[in-house]
Design a protein around this motif. Structure first.
Motif, mmCIF file in Angstrom:
data_model
loop_
_atom_site.group_PDB
_atom_site.id
_atom_site.type_symbol
_atom_site.label_atom_id
_atom_site.label_comp_id
_atom_site.label_asym_id
_atom_site.label_seq_id
_atom_site.Cartn_x
_atom_site.Cartn_y
_atom_site.Cartn_z
ATOM 1 N N GLY A 287 91.310 45.772 -29.080
ATOM 2 C CA GLY A 287 90.535 44.873 -29.925
ATOM 3 C C GLY A 287 91.162 43.522 -30.147
ATOM 4 N N GLY A 288 92.366 43.296 -29.587
ATOM 5 C CA GLY A 288 93.090 42.070 -29.877
ATOM 6 C C GLY A 288 92.476 40.814 -29.307
ATOM 7 N N GLY A 289 91.647 40.929 -28.291
ATOM 8 C CA GLY A 289 91.060 39.753 -27.670
ATOM 9 C C GLY A 289 89.768 39.295 -28.308
ATOM 10 N N SER A 290 89.298 40.003 -29.325
ATOM 11 C CA SER A 290 88.000 39.697 -29.927
ATOM 12 C C SER A 290 88.154 39.086 -31.312
ATOM 13 C CB SER A 290 87.161 40.975 -30.038
ATOM 14 O OG SER A 290 85.966 40.737 -30.753
ATOM 15 N N ALA A 291 87.227 38.210 -31.662
ATOM 16 C CA ALA A 291 87.171 37.682 -33.024
ATOM 17 C C ALA A 291 86.701 38.742 -34.005
ATOM 18 C CB ALA A 291 86.228 36.481 -33.071
ATOM 19 N N SER A 292 86.084 39.807 -33.500
ATOM 20 C CA SER A 292 85.644 40.934 -34.330
ATOM 21 C C SER A 292 86.689 42.032 -34.229
ATOM 22 C CB SER A 292 84.285 41.456 -33.855
ATOM 23 O OG SER A 292 83.308 40.441 -33.911
ATOM 24 N N GLY A 293 87.474 42.206 -35.270
ATOM 25 C CA GLY A 293 88.598 43.125 -35.223
ATOM 26 C C GLY A 293 88.188 44.577 -35.104
ATOM 27 N N PRO A 294 89.089 45.436 -34.637
ATOM 28 C CA PRO A 294 88.776 46.855 -34.457
ATOM 29 C C PRO A 294 88.645 47.581 -35.794
ATOM 30 C CG PRO A 294 91.096 46.461 -34.019
ATOM 31 C CD PRO A 294 90.475 45.116 -34.229
ATOM 32 N N ARG A 295 88.054 48.756 -35.734
ATOM 33 C CA ARG A 295 87.894 49.627 -36.898
ATOM 34 C C ARG A 295 88.097 51.067 -36.440
ATOM 35 N NH1 ARG A 295 87.320 45.022 -38.451
ATOM 36 N NH2 ARG A 295 85.977 44.225 -40.127
ATOM 37 N N LEU A 296 88.438 51.934 -37.392
ATOM 38 C CA LEU A 296 88.429 53.365 -37.148
ATOM 39 C C LEU A 296 87.581 54.012 -38.233
ATOM 40 C CD1 LEU A 296 89.371 55.916 -35.625
ATOM 41 C CD2 LEU A 296 91.317 56.018 -37.209
ATOM 42 N N VAL A 297 86.452 54.597 -37.828
ATOM 43 C CA VAL A 297 85.575 55.311 -38.750
ATOM 44 C C VAL A 297 86.006 56.771 -38.797
ATOM 45 C CG1 VAL A 297 83.219 56.121 -39.161
ATOM 46 C CG2 VAL A 297 83.624 53.768 -38.394
ATOM 47 N N GLU A 298 86.193 57.289 -40.000
ATOM 48 C CA GLU A 298 86.495 58.703 -40.200
ATOM 49 C C GLU A 298 85.399 59.291 -41.088
ATOM 50 O OE1 GLU A 298 90.061 61.637 -41.903
ATOM 51 O OE2 GLU A 298 90.525 59.584 -41.245
ATOM 52 N N LEU A 299 84.510 60.037 -40.471
ATOM 53 C CA LEU A 299 83.333 60.606 -41.134
ATOM 54 C C LEU A 299 83.554 62.095 -41.320
ATOM 55 C CD1 LEU A 299 80.280 60.492 -41.998
ATOM 56 C CD2 LEU A 299 79.722 60.698 -39.556
ATOM 57 N N SER A 300 83.303 62.602 -42.526
ATOM 58 C CA SER A 300 83.602 64.012 -42.808
ATOM 59 C C SER A 300 82.400 64.727 -43.414
ATOM 60 C CB SER A 300 84.781 64.119 -43.788
ATOM 61 O OG SER A 300 85.945 63.570 -43.235
ATOM 62 N N TRP A 301 82.166 65.931 -42.912
ATOM 63 C CA TRP A 301 81.187 66.868 -43.487
ATOM 64 C C TRP A 301 81.966 68.117 -43.881
ATOM 65 C CZ3 TRP A 301 77.215 68.500 -45.927
ATOM 66 C CH2 TRP A 301 76.653 69.760 -45.722
ATOM 67 N N GLN A 302 81.975 68.431 -45.168
ATOM 68 C CA GLN A 302 82.811 69.523 -45.659
ATOM 69 C C GLN A 302 82.010 70.482 -46.538
ATOM 70 O OE1 GLN A 302 86.937 68.614 -46.798
ATOM 71 N NE2 GLN A 302 86.467 66.449 -46.515
ATOM 72 N N PRO A 303 81.224 71.366 -45.929
ATOM 73 C CA PRO A 303 80.509 72.361 -46.726
ATOM 74 C C PRO A 303 81.486 73.375 -47.319
ATOM 75 C CG PRO A 303 80.249 72.825 -44.393
ATOM 76 C CD PRO A 303 80.979 71.517 -44.486
ATOM 77 N N ALA A 304 81.180 73.846 -48.498
ATOM 78 C CA ALA A 304 82.097 74.737 -49.205
ATOM 79 C C ALA A 304 82.342 76.035 -48.454
ATOM 80 C CB ALA A 304 81.552 75.025 -50.606
ATOM 81 N N GLN A 305 81.348 76.501 -47.706
ATOM 82 C CA GLN A 305 81.443 77.812 -47.057
ATOM 83 C C GLN A 305 82.091 77.770 -45.684
ATOM 84 O OE1 GLN A 305 78.825 75.860 -47.392
ATOM 85 N NE2 GLN A 305 77.066 76.467 -46.146
ATOM 86 N N ALA A 306 82.528 76.612 -45.224
ATOM 87 C CA ALA A 306 83.051 76.477 -43.860
ATOM 88 C C ALA A 306 84.385 77.192 -43.692
ATOM 89 C CB ALA A 306 83.205 75.008 -43.503
ATOM 90 N N THR A 307 84.549 77.854 -42.538
ATOM 91 C CA THR A 307 85.824 78.473 -42.177
ATOM 92 C C THR A 307 86.397 77.891 -40.894
ATOM 93 O OG1 THR A 307 84.679 80.261 -40.996
ATOM 94 C CG2 THR A 307 85.236 80.648 -43.318
ATOM 95 N N THR A 308 85.594 77.133 -40.155
ATOM 96 C CA THR A 308 86.041 76.498 -38.913
ATOM 97 C C THR A 308 86.023 74.986 -39.083
ATOM 98 O OG1 THR A 308 85.160 78.301 -37.561
ATOM 99 C CG2 THR A 308 85.581 76.214 -36.444
ATOM 100 N N HIS A 309 87.072 74.333 -38.616
ATOM 101 C CA HIS A 309 87.172 72.876 -38.699
ATOM 102 C C HIS A 309 87.157 72.297 -37.288
ATOM 103 C CE1 HIS A 309 89.732 69.113 -39.945
ATOM 104 N NE2 HIS A 309 88.463 68.808 -39.732
#
Length: 494
Positions: free
Chosen positions: A232-254
C-alpha cells in the motif's frame, strides 16, 4: 430485491409459470406434467389452463431441459400469460438454472406465480429462489438502461410453512452474493481501502453478534504488518486491515476466513499492460466474498464462530512504491524478497495468515484470493484452484462448493517445489521464477500458517470471480464466487 411469498394456491392471475420435465411431452407424462400439476390445486381455471399447457409443449418445441423457457400469450384468458420453464432432472442445480431462466424470461413482468410440483423438496425451492435472485442482479452507477420490472414472485407449494426456512436460506444466500458482487463491481475511483472498510462497517452496525475493527496505517506499522504497508505504500489511499467477527454464544468451532483485498492493482513498478489492468477493480473479490459470507452466516444465525480478515491495499506506482529486490518483514517476523511487485496479493495475505495463527488460535483457516492468472491457464475461467494438506477439509469444501453451484478443483502442493522459494537475502522469494505460478503462490502462503498448516485451505479464484457474459445464474461482471460455497460449508460446522 424481489419479494417472495409461499402460497397454497395461485392468488394473482397475470403470469403463471409452470415447470416441465423432459418426460412431460409423452402421452403418459408423470404427475409433474402441467395438466396434472394444476389439477392438484382445486383451482377454478386449472383444467382449461392445464390442457392448454399440455397441448403447447410439442408445438413450442419445449423439451423440459433445465433453463428452457417459452412464453404463451392468452389475451382473452386469465392468466393472461403462461410461461413454461424446463427443470431438467429436478435436482437443485436444475431448479437454480430454471430460476435464472425465469428471471430473464419474465424480466418485463411485474409479478409471476410459480406452481411447484406436489413433491417439491426444500432444495427445489432453494434452487428456484437463488437462481431467480442471482440472475436478476444488475449493477449500475446511473439510472440509464432498463432494469427488470419483476418485483414479486408467488411460489405455490402444498405446504408453505414447510418450506419457509428454505426460502429464507435462499434469500439470504443470494443477498450476500449480491453484496459481494456490488463491492467487486464498484469502480476503483470510488473503491479504495478506506471505502471498502466503511462499507463492511456499515453492514455490521446494530447487528447483534457482529463486531468489526479496522486497523489504519499507523496501527499496521506499530503492529508489524509489513506486507500490507509495502504493497500500500505507493498509493495516496493507505492500507487497512478489516477484522470482522461473528461470535454466537453456542459456537464450538472457530473458523478464520481471510480474503485478499487489493482494491486496484497496477502491478506497481512491475507494471501491468493496459488490457490486463482494466479489470483490476476485481482484485478484491476474495475479500468481498469472505465479508459477504460472514454477514450471511450471521443472518442465518449459523452456530460457528467466524473471524474474517481482509487486508486492503491499492497497489500503485509512485515514489513510495515497493521495488523488486526489496525485503519485506511480515507480521511475526518472516521475511520475503520481492521478485515481482505484481505478485502483491500473497504479501498482504501472508500478514493476515500469520496474524491469525499467532493471535486468533482458530480451529480452521481458509483464504480466498484472486491470486494468479496461472489459475485460469490450468483450470479455465469457471473453476477455482483449491489447495490443502487435509483430505477431509478439502473434500468438505469441494462438496459444499459443488452443491452451491460453484466449481473448484483440488491442486497439489509438491514438496520438490518448496526449494523454489529459497532466497539469498530473505527467508523466502515472494514469486519464484521457475513456473507453476498458482502452486508456488500456495506454497509461499503455507509458510505463514504455522501449526495450522494441516487445517488450512487456500483457494485461488481469480478467473471465476468474473463473468464475461451472462450464463445461468451469473450476470456479466462480478460473480460473487465463494459466498455460496462458504455458506454451505459453514452450515455443516458446529
Amino acid at each position: 430485491m424481489l419479494a417472495f411469498r409461499l402460497v397454497a394456491e395461485p392468488e394473482r392471475l397475470d403470469t403463471l409459470v409452470l415447470p416441465t420435465r423432459p418426460d412431460d411431452r409423452t402421452d403418459d407424462g408423470d404427475a409433474d406434467a402441467p395438466a396434472a400439476l394444476l389439477a392438484t390445486l382445486g383451482w377454478e381455471p386449472a383444467e382449461e389452463v392445464g390442457a392448454e399447457a399440455r397441448a403447447l409443449l410439442p408445438v413450442a418445441r419445449l423439451h423440459g431441459r433445465a433453463g428452457e423457457a417459452r412464453m404463451h400469450l392468452r389475451p382473452l384468458g386469465s392468466p393472461g400469460r403462461l410461461l413454461l420453464i424446463g427443470t431438467g432432472d429436478g435436482d437443485e442445480a436444475a431448479w437454480r438454472t430454471a430460476g435464472a431462466a425465469l428471471a430473464r424470461a419474465a424480466s418485463a413482468e411485474e409479478h409471476v406465480t410459480v406452481v411447484m410440483p406436489a413433491d417439491a423438496t426444500d432444495l427445489a425451492v432453494r434452487g428456484l429462489v437463488e437462481g431467480l435472485l442471482l440472475a436478476s442482479y444488475r449493477f449500475r452507477l446511473t439510472e440509464a438502461g432498463d432494469s427488470p420490472a419483476l418485483s414479486g414472485v408467488d411460489v405455490v407449494v402444498a405446504d408453505p410453512a414447510a418450506h419457509s426456512r428454505s426460502l429464507d436460506v435462499a434469500r439470504i444466500t443470494a443477498e450476500s452474493t449480491r453484496f459481494a458482487r456490488d463491492l467487486t463491481n464498484t469502480p476503483s475511483s470510488t473503491k479504495n481501502p478506506q471505502w471498502f472498510a466503511e462499507q463492511v462497517a456499515a453492514e455490521v452496525a446494530d447487528r447483534p453478534g457482529l463486531t468489526v475493527r479496522v486497523r489504519e496505517p499507523e496501527e499496521l506499522a506499530a503492529e508489524g504488518f509489513g506486507g500490507l504497508l509495502a504493497v500500500g505504500g505507493g498509493s495516496a489511499s493507505g492500507p487497512r486491515l478489516v477484522e470482522l467477527s461473528w461470535q454466537p454464544a453456542q459456537a464450538t468451532t472457530h473458523v478464520v476466513l481471510v480474503g485478499k483485498g487489493i482494491t486496484f492493482d497496477t502491478g506497481g513498478i512491475s507494471i501491468k499492460p493496459v488490457p490486463a489492468m482494466k479489470l483490476m477493480r476485481k482484485d478484491m473479490a476474495g475479500g468481498a466474498a469472505v465479508a459477504a459470507a460472514t454477514l450471511g452466516a450471521a443472518a442465518l444465525d449459523l452456530p460457528v464462530r467466524i473471524t474474517t480478515l481482509i487486508p486492503l491495499a491499492e497497489n500503485m506506482l509512485s515514489g513510495g512504491a515497493f521495488r523488486p529486490g526489496d525485503v519485506v518483514r511480515h507480521y511475526g517476523g518472516l521475511t520475503s524478497e520481492t521478485t515481482n511487485s505484481d505478485a502483491e496479493g500473497r504479501l498482504v495475505l501472508a500478514d493476515a495468515l500469520a496474524y491469525a495463527v499467532a493471535e486468533l488460535a482458530p480451529d480452521l483457516l481458509v483464504d480466498l484470493a484472486t491470486l494468479t492468472g496461472a489459475n485460469s491457464v490450468a483450470l479455465g475461467n469457471r473453476t477455482a484452484a483449491l489447495y490443502s494438506e487435509n483430505d477431509d477439509l478439502a473434500g468438505a469444501l469441494l462438496t459444499a462448493v459443488s452443491e452451491a453451484g460453484e466449481s473448484a478443483w483440488r491442486m497439489p502442493l509438491p514438496a520438490d517445489y518448496v526449494e523454489y522459494l529459497g532466497s539469498d537475502l530473505a527467508d523466502l522469494y515472494s514469486a519464484p521464477a521457475q513456473g507453476g505460478g498458482s502452486v508456488t503462490a500456495a506454497l509461499f502462503l503455507r509458510e505463514f500458517t504455522g501449526d495450522l498448516r494441516d487445517r488450512w485451505v487456500h483457494v485461488d479464484m481469480s478467473a471465476p470471480s468474473w463473468a464475461a457474459a451472462a450464463d445461468a445464474e451469473l450476470t456479466k461482471g462480478a460473480t460473487g464466487w465463494g459466498v455460496r460455497g462458504l455458506l454451505r460449508w459453514l452450515a455443516t460446522l458446529d
